[in-house]
Design a protein around this motif. Structure first.
Motif, PDB file in Angstrom:
ATOM      1  N   ALA A 285       1.545   1.040  12.034  1.00 45.45           N
ATOM      2  CA  ALA A 285       1.925   2.202  11.220  1.00 45.45           C
ATOM      3  C   ALA A 285       1.691   1.937   9.738  1.00 45.45           C
ATOM      4  O   ALA A 285       1.235   2.825   9.006  1.00 45.45           O
ATOM      5  N   LEU A 286       1.993   0.730   9.295  1.00 44.39           N
ATOM      6  CA  LEU A 286       1.772   0.396   7.892  1.00 44.39           C
ATOM      7  C   LEU A 286       0.286   0.458   7.543  1.00 44.39           C
ATOM      8  O   LEU A 286      -0.090   0.881   6.443  1.00 44.39           O
ATOM      9  N   ASP A 287      -0.565   0.076   8.473  1.00 46.52           N
ATOM     10  CA  ASP A 287      -2.008   0.179   8.245  1.00 46.52           C
ATOM     11  C   ASP A 287      -2.432   1.640   8.143  1.00 46.52           C
ATOM     12  O   ASP A 287      -3.255   1.998   7.286  1.00 46.52           O
ATOM     13  N   VAL A 288      -1.858   2.511   8.988  1.00 44.83           N
ATOM     14  CA  VAL A 288      -2.150   3.942   8.917  1.00 44.83           C
ATOM     15  C   VAL A 288      -1.724   4.501   7.556  1.00 44.83           C
ATOM     16  O   VAL A 288      -2.458   5.265   6.916  1.00 44.83           O
ATOM     17  N   VAL A 289      -0.534   4.103   7.115  1.00 45.11           N
ATOM     18  CA  VAL A 289      -0.028   4.558   5.813  1.00 45.11           C
ATOM     19  C   VAL A 289      -0.940   4.096   4.689  1.00 45.11           C
ATOM     20  O   VAL A 289      -1.290   4.859   3.781  1.00 45.11           O
ATOM     21  N   ALA A 290      -1.345   2.830   4.731  1.00 47.53           N
ATOM     22  CA  ALA A 290      -2.183   2.286   3.663  1.00 47.53           C
ATOM     23  C   ALA A 290      -3.529   2.992   3.602  1.00 47.53           C
ATOM     24  O   ALA A 290      -4.020   3.312   2.509  1.00 47.53           O
ATOM     25  N   ARG A 291      -4.135   3.257   4.755  1.00 52.16           N
ATOM     26  CA  ARG A 291      -5.437   3.933   4.761  1.00 52.16           C
ATOM     27  C   ARG A 291      -5.314   5.363   4.248  1.00 52.16           C
ATOM     28  O   ARG A 291      -6.246   5.890   3.632  1.00 52.16           O
ATOM     29  N   PHE A 292      -4.173   5.995   4.487  1.00 51.41           N
ATOM     30  CA  PHE A 292      -3.941   7.337   3.959  1.00 51.41           C
ATOM     31  C   PHE A 292      -3.708   7.307   2.452  1.00 51.41           C
ATOM     32  O   PHE A 292      -4.229   8.146   1.706  1.00 51.41           O
ATOM     33  N   ALA A 293      -2.919   6.341   1.987  1.00 48.13           N
ATOM     34  CA  ALA A 293      -2.453   6.356   0.601  1.00 48.13           C
ATOM     35  C   ALA A 293      -3.476   5.838  -0.392  1.00 48.13           C
ATOM     36  O   ALA A 293      -3.550   6.345  -1.523  1.00 48.13           O
ATOM     37  N   ARG A 294      -4.245   4.829  -0.025  1.00 51.24           N
ATOM     38  CA  ARG A 294      -5.116   4.179  -1.015  1.00 51.24           C
ATOM     39  C   ARG A 294      -6.045   5.161  -1.734  1.00 51.24           C
ATOM     40  O   ARG A 294      -6.133   5.111  -2.971  1.00 51.24           O
ATOM     41  N   PRO A 295      -6.759   6.046  -1.040  1.00 47.06           N
ATOM     42  CA  PRO A 295      -7.642   6.971  -1.796  1.00 47.06           C
ATOM     43  C   PRO A 295      -6.873   7.904  -2.708  1.00 47.06           C
ATOM     44  O   PRO A 295      -7.387   8.300  -3.762  1.00 47.06           O
ATOM     45  N   LEU A 296      -5.646   8.260  -2.352  1.00 47.38           N
ATOM     46  CA  LEU A 296      -4.868   9.206  -3.152  1.00 47.38           C
ATOM     47  C   LEU A 296      -4.330   8.557  -4.420  1.00 47.38           C
ATOM     48  O   LEU A 296      -4.075   9.244  -5.412  1.00 47.38           O
ATOM     49  N   LEU A 297      -4.166   7.264  -4.403  1.00 51.10           N
ATOM     50  CA  LEU A 297      -3.625   6.558  -5.559  1.00 51.10           C
ATOM     51  C   LEU A 297      -4.627   6.494  -6.713  1.00 51.10           C
ATOM     52  O   LEU A 297      -4.261   6.124  -7.828  1.00 51.10           O
ATOM     53  N   ALA A 298      -5.871   6.907  -6.462  1.00 46.99           N
ATOM     54  CA  ALA A 298      -6.890   6.838  -7.501  1.00 46.99           C
ATOM     55  C   ALA A 298      -7.469   8.198  -7.864  1.00 46.99           C
ATOM     56  O   ALA A 298      -8.339   8.287  -8.704  1.00 46.99           O
TER      57      ALA A 298
END
Length: 304
Positions: A285-298
């Motif tokens: 789940a943490l990997d799913v969250v990270a893949r979702f969040a990383r592009p949005l953080l930039a």
């Protein structure tokens, strides 16, 4: 200098459209006091490469987890039915979240019911968010689990009402999004959810709301106008009583034209990614969250 031309750290000029703070009409019942005492205090965890510090944002105490060369900020709102938990108790999850996303994670220690009823928690979340927004190039991603998920969604509702820039993204883990507590999964999943129940939800809602209408979208964001919401990721267990909250919210977001992703995982407990850190499903789940969040953080900031 922020990308909108405003100096970093400059005070925001927005007025939050939130109900006024109210005094409590309830004292913590003995069983709640006992549950809080049983949680105790944990030694501060460590995570390789992540610095963990205390700070105040908008005068709200927070735990800040910072990885090397952080890229963006995540505001984390912990669960606990609006009456239990703390940023300190969820620091280990916040540190793992920071490592996975590469972002600074600010875990807010918002005030709890029944001593501090609605809308104290939304006020605290708004104060932290406003401070983070004033110092960030890109609006933070907001992540919440259980009641913290409901609080995160309520924060977006408040942003839209107030003309504030909405978060870059929203992550809801086992989120409690409807304090009317009428979803069918309270009954259909009663035998498989060992952490939350219909009775516990109703007690927590009563202690939090203390007479305030449960259909207020700032308390039950499922009932709000969701058109201004940012891209949203929902994760829920198919075995938990809050399953229907996530399913209904994902459908409402899709109807509102919001980019929405949903992950429903069988055989895991309520709020597993933040509570049961060592489960393989939690790492997934943490990997799913990270893949979702990383592009949005930039991405570039988006104003309502």
């Amino acid at each position: 200098m922020r990308r909108d031309g405003t100096p970093t750290g400059a005070p925001a000029s927005y007025a939050w459209e939130l109900p006024p703070i109210r005094s409590s009409t309830l004292a913590p019942p003995p069983e709640l006091a006992a549950r809080r005492a049983s949680m105790g205090s944990l030694p501060r965890p460590t995570h390789p490469g992540v610095d963990i510090d205390d700070a105040r944002y908008g005068d709200v105490p927070c735990v800040v987890c910072t990885p090397p060369r952080p890229r963006g900020t995540v505001l984390y709102l912990h669960g606990g039915g609006y009456r239990l938990g703390s940023a300190a108790l969820f620091t280990a999850f916040a540190a793992r979240l920071a490592a996975a996303t590469g972002a600074r994670v600010v875990a807010a220690d918002y005030r709890l019911a029944p001593e501090h009823p609605f809308p104290a928690a939304p006020h605290d979340a708004a104060r932290v968010y406003e401070r983070l927004l004033s110092e960030c190039d890109v609006p933070p991603v907001v992540l919440g689990d259980s009641a913290g998920g409901g609080l995160g969604a309520a924060l977006v509702v408040a942003c839209a009402r107030s003309g504030m820039a909405v978060p870059s993204g929203l992550v809801l883990l086992s989120a409690w999004l409807d304090l009317r507590c009428a979803a069918g999964s309270y009954r259909s999943r009663a035998a498989t959810d060992q952490l939350f129940s219909h009775e516990a939800a109703r007690q927590a809602a009563d202690q939090y709301l203390q007479g305030h209408p449960a259909d207020d979208p700032l308390a039950s964001p499922l009932l709000g106008d969701l058109r201004a919401f940012p891209p949203t990721l929902l994760c829920a267990s198919t075995d938990e009583v809050l399953l229907d909250d996530s399913v209904a919210f994902a459908a409402a977001l899709a109807r509102a034209g919001v980019a929405t992703s949903a992950s429903y995982v069988p055989g895991v407990p309520h709020a597993w990614p933040s509570v049961f850190l060592d489960l393989p499903a939690s790492a997934q789940a943490l990997d799913v969250v990270a893949r979702f969040a990383r592009p949005l953080l930039a991405k570039e900031p988006t104003a309502v």
